[in-house]
Design a protein around this motif. Sequence first.
Motif, PDB file in Angstrom:
ATOM      1  N   ASP A 254      57.744  25.896 -33.531  1.00 13.27           N
ATOM      2  CA  ASP A 254      58.302  25.204 -32.167  1.00 13.27           C
ATOM      3  C   ASP A 254      59.709  24.881 -32.411  1.00 13.27           C
ATOM      4  O   ASP A 254      60.522  25.044 -31.405  1.00 13.27           O
TER       5      ASP A 254
ATOM      6  N   PHE B 218      61.382  28.078 -31.524  1.00  9.41           N
ATOM      7  CA  PHE B 218      61.310  28.416 -30.264  1.00  9.41           C
ATOM      8  C   PHE B 218      62.271  27.617 -29.509  1.00  9.41           C
ATOM      9  O   PHE B 218      63.082  28.059 -28.500  1.00  9.41           O
TER      10      PHE B 218
ATOM     11  N   THR C 101      65.389  28.937 -27.012  1.00 12.64           N
ATOM     12  CA  THR C 101      65.364  28.426 -25.962  1.00 12.64           C
ATOM     13  C   THR C 101      66.741  27.908 -25.280  1.00 12.64           C
ATOM     14  O   THR C 101      67.248  28.272 -24.389  1.00 12.64           O
TER      15      THR C 101
ATOM     16  N   GLN D  48      54.918  26.164 -24.505  1.00  8.76           N
ATOM     17  CA  GLN D  48      56.108  26.818 -24.701  1.00  8.76           C
ATOM     18  C   GLN D  48      56.461  27.397 -23.431  1.00  8.76           C
ATOM     19  O   GLN D  48      57.726  27.335 -22.953  1.00  8.76           O
TER      20      GLN D  48
END
Length: 211
Positions: A34, A37, A41, A11
């Motif tokens: 993920d 995430f 992001t 990450q």
Amino acid sequence: MGFLSVLTMAQRWVAENAPPGSVAIDATAGGGVDTLFLARTVGPSGRVYAFDVQQEALEATKLRLKAASEEDEKAAALGENRKKRPRQPLAPVTLLRAGHQRMAELIGPEHRGRVRAVMFNLGYFPAAGEEGRKLITLTETTLAALEAAMGLLSPGGIITIVVYPGHEGGGEEASAVAAWSAGLPSSAAQSVVYRFQQKPDAPYLIAIQKR
């Protein structure tokens, strides 16, 4: 303080290479860790695609994203009252029930060659229980997916692959991925391995950055 886990390191490297507004791919959605995430992001001006062959995994990912959005909305309301800066909304996410080897076919043409990050977390979907452990990622389709990912990446884009040599079939897959990444021409990409040397059966991370 010890070294970062392989998942945290993956990450970190993605965050350094996929700024807000980027296109990103979770090649193995699983429970959506993920995917969330990546959506956080790249932010609302970005775009995330998430692949999995199991409907259960996609449903779990959808629930995780929904819960995060609701939590952000509550935090934003509190933040306004307390004069705190709220979190930005998540990126739009397209969930695809398909093998990741089909990503070159299924990613929107406007995003081909513009992807900044592709994350692979190989093995099986733990939340599916013992039956889910029988449905694992396979060497042949994983290598095909990695080739497809390379074609979708923009220069400077990154692929992270967490491999699991400890389960049945995982050692073969991990070795094949490591050999594939090591065989990439240095003019096309650079490859690194992040591994805890005293734990040969523990998961480890392979990352590729396209030149």
